[in-house]
Design a protein around this motif. Structure first.
Motif, PDB file in Angstrom:
ATOM      1  N   GLY A  34       0.810  -1.212   0.000  1.00  0.00           N
ATOM      2  CA  GLY A  34       0.000   0.000   0.000  1.00  0.00           C
ATOM      3  C   GLY A  34       0.835   1.250   0.000  1.00  0.00           C
ATOM      4  N   TRP A  35       0.144   2.347   0.285  1.00  0.00           N
ATOM      5  CA  TRP A  35       0.767   3.661   0.263  1.00  0.00           C
ATOM      6  C   TRP A  35       0.350   4.461   1.496  1.00  0.00           C
ATOM      7  CZ3 TRP A  35       4.224   4.815  -3.506  1.00  0.00           C
ATOM      8  CH2 TRP A  35       4.227   3.990  -4.620  1.00  0.00           C
ATOM      9  N   TYR A  36       1.331   5.124   2.084  1.00  0.00           N
ATOM     10  CA  TYR A  36       1.107   6.118   3.121  1.00  0.00           C
ATOM     11  C   TYR A  36       1.596   7.446   2.570  1.00  0.00           C
ATOM     12  CZ  TYR A  36       0.317   2.524   6.692  1.00  0.00           C
ATOM     13  OH  TYR A  36      -0.195   1.488   7.441  1.00  0.00           O
ATOM     14  N   ARG A  37       1.214   8.509   3.233  1.00  0.00           N
ATOM     15  CA  ARG A  37       1.749   9.807   2.852  1.00  0.00           C
ATOM     16  C   ARG A  37       1.971  10.649   4.091  1.00  0.00           C
ATOM     17  NH1 ARG A  37      -3.422  12.833  -0.138  1.00  0.00           N
ATOM     18  NH2 ARG A  37      -4.482  13.509   1.774  1.00  0.00           N
ATOM     19  N   GLN A  38       2.895  11.599   3.936  1.00  0.00           N
ATOM     20  CA  GLN A  38       3.183  12.526   5.021  1.00  0.00           C
ATOM     21  C   GLN A  38       3.360  13.915   4.447  1.00  0.00           C
ATOM     22  OE1 GLN A  38       6.453  11.426   7.591  1.00  0.00           O
ATOM     23  NE2 GLN A  38       5.688  12.740   9.222  1.00  0.00           N
ATOM     24  N   ALA A  39       2.462  14.792   4.825  1.00  0.00           N
ATOM     25  CA  ALA A  39       2.548  16.188   4.398  1.00  0.00           C
ATOM     26  C   ALA A  39       3.389  16.963   5.401  1.00  0.00           C
ATOM     27  CB  ALA A  39       1.148  16.787   4.298  1.00  0.00           C
ATOM     28  N   PRO A  40       3.947  18.084   4.983  1.00  0.00           N
ATOM     29  CA  PRO A  40       4.768  18.890   5.904  1.00  0.00           C
ATOM     30  C   PRO A  40       4.009  19.238   7.176  1.00  0.00           C
ATOM     31  CG  PRO A  40       4.973  19.698   3.665  1.00  0.00           C
ATOM     32  CD  PRO A  40       3.898  18.663   3.633  1.00  0.00           C
ATOM     33  N   GLY A  41       4.629  18.943   8.313  1.00  0.00           N
ATOM     34  CA  GLY A  41       4.024  19.277   9.589  1.00  0.00           C
ATOM     35  C   GLY A  41       2.927  18.342  10.047  1.00  0.00           C
ATOM     36  N   LYS A  42       2.696  17.276   9.301  1.00  0.00           N
ATOM     37  CA  LYS A  42       1.625  16.342   9.662  1.00  0.00           C
ATOM     38  C   LYS A  42       2.185  14.941   9.865  1.00  0.00           C
ATOM     39  CE  LYS A  42      -2.137  18.781   7.351  1.00  0.00           C
ATOM     40  NZ  LYS A  42      -3.299  18.644   6.424  1.00  0.00           N
TER      41      LYS A  42
END
Length: 119
Positions: A34-42
């Motif tokens: 699968g896929w995860y994501r990480q946005a700046p500051g999150k």
């Protein structure tokens, strides 16, 4: 297990991108990819996952826009991202869950690929 992801980049709002991730080196078998994501500051968050049996789990915030699929012969998972918005801007991490099918599982993450959505 090594995970090689590709397909990130820059796209304008409303555009599409397709991420790919190939897994290799497992001595057992890989159940979930699968896929995860990480946005700046999150914090990192799950985007989508697909099991060996083909069951999918799609986060509500991308449901209807993103599709996950898997090529079992190539041990590769794909994330088709449509109708992208600036809120989708993040580093996307490929994930694989290795298991012996009996008693243990182990998670692996790739290095991440940056997706930037901006006008």
């Amino acid at each position: 297990v090594q995970l090689q992801a590709s397909g990130g980049g820059f796209v304008q709002p409303g555009g599409s991108l397709r991420l790919s991730c190939a897994a290799s080196g497992s001595a057992f078998y890989i159940n979930v990819m699968g896929w995860y994501r990480q946005a700046p500051g999150k914090q990192r968050e799950l985007v989508a996952g697909i099991t060996q049996g083909g069951s999918t789990n799609i986060a509500d915030f991308v449901k209807g826009r993103f599709t996950i699929s898997r090529d079992y012969t190539k041990n590769t998972v794909y994330l088709q991202m449509n109708s992208l918005t600036p809120e989708d801007t993040a580093v996307y991490y490929c994930n694989a869950e290795e298991t012996d099918g009996k008693s243990w599982t182990k998670d692996y993450f790739g290095h991440g690929t940056l997706v930037t959505v901006s006008s």
